[in-house]
Write a protein that holds these residues in place. Sequence first.
Motif, PDB file in Angstrom:
ATOM      1  N   SER A  34      -7.462  32.431  26.799  1.00  0.00           N
ATOM      2  CA  SER A  34      -5.778  32.175  26.599  1.00  0.00           C
ATOM      3  C   SER A  34      -6.285  29.697  26.855  1.00  0.00           C
ATOM      4  N   GLU A  84      -4.590  28.170  28.675  1.00  0.00           N
ATOM      5  CA  GLU A  84      -3.923  27.977  30.262  1.00  0.00           C
ATOM      6  C   GLU A  84      -5.131  28.552  30.734  1.00  0.00           C
ATOM      7  N   GLN A 130      -8.099  25.781  30.609  1.00  0.00           N
ATOM      8  CA  GLN A 130      -7.395  24.304  32.076  1.00  0.00           C
ATOM      9  C   GLN A 130      -8.110  24.855  33.141  1.00  0.00           C
ATOM     10  N   ARG A 131      -7.752  26.441  33.836  1.00  0.00           N
ATOM     11  CA  ARG A 131      -7.686  26.161  35.047  1.00  0.00           C
ATOM     12  C   ARG A 131      -9.631  26.823  35.340  1.00  0.00           C
ATOM     13  N   GLU A 184      -2.744  28.416  22.237  1.00  0.00           N
ATOM     14  CA  GLU A 184      -2.520  26.687  21.822  1.00  0.00           C
ATOM     15  C   GLU A 184      -2.405  26.322  20.865  1.00  0.00           C
TER      16      GLU A 184
END
Length: 252
Positions: free
Chosen positions: A56, A58, A61-62, A168
């Motif tokens: 994902s 998300e 990003q992490r 996304e």
Amino acid sequence: MSIERASALLASARSALFITGAGVSAASGIPTYRGIGGLYSDKATDEGLAIEEALSGEMFQRRPEVTWKYVHQIERACRGARLNAAHAAIARIERRLERCWVLTQNVDGFHRGAGSTNVIDIHGDLHRILCTRCPYEAHVDDYAELAPCPRCPACAAVLRPDVVLFGEMLPLEKVEILRRELARGFDVVVSIGTSSLFPYITRPVLEAAHSGVPTIEINPALTAISTAVSVRLPMRAVEALEGILSRIEPGG
């Protein structure tokens, strides 16, 4: 026979939209999504995540190293695959038409490799690598040359594959191209090897059917669009497309 009807529709068309999914690349040895490498069917990743979470936006990003771990696994499972007769047949049919576009969910780049020129790879291309900070980009044939979580040689930021991760947005420029071409209209719309789960994949077929434009589906399994199309071929992509091409180009 339905294949005769499909061949006649494509032979008389001046424009066509081909919509392709995993079934087109299956003959290349690229498995369908959750079956990739036998890793993800009904089981979690090493981190206890669903594969959709690991892949994902998300998560990238992490913890980009987690996303890259499974991107590497997917690329490794597909490494060495080559385009097949279905990709080649679509490109051959394209050369007969005044205007032709391919909208594909696949990220393998095989349509362009086969010679299709107007390709909307709506989910991206696994072999194109982008920097998350600067304009750097590169084409990578083999991920073996990449680090587990690669960094940009220009600015040291994390690199990413040019693919749409779960959660996304679709790339706006590709969506706009699709909208523009759909507004121009097509003489025939052909869906091949896709389970037709996404609205941007089903809508072009359903809207064409509603407007009286001939539509063709090539898929061994029934999908959400199967009852709406003009011609349904319950066949695999290579078998159907080679059959169509042999009728359009006898002796070719």
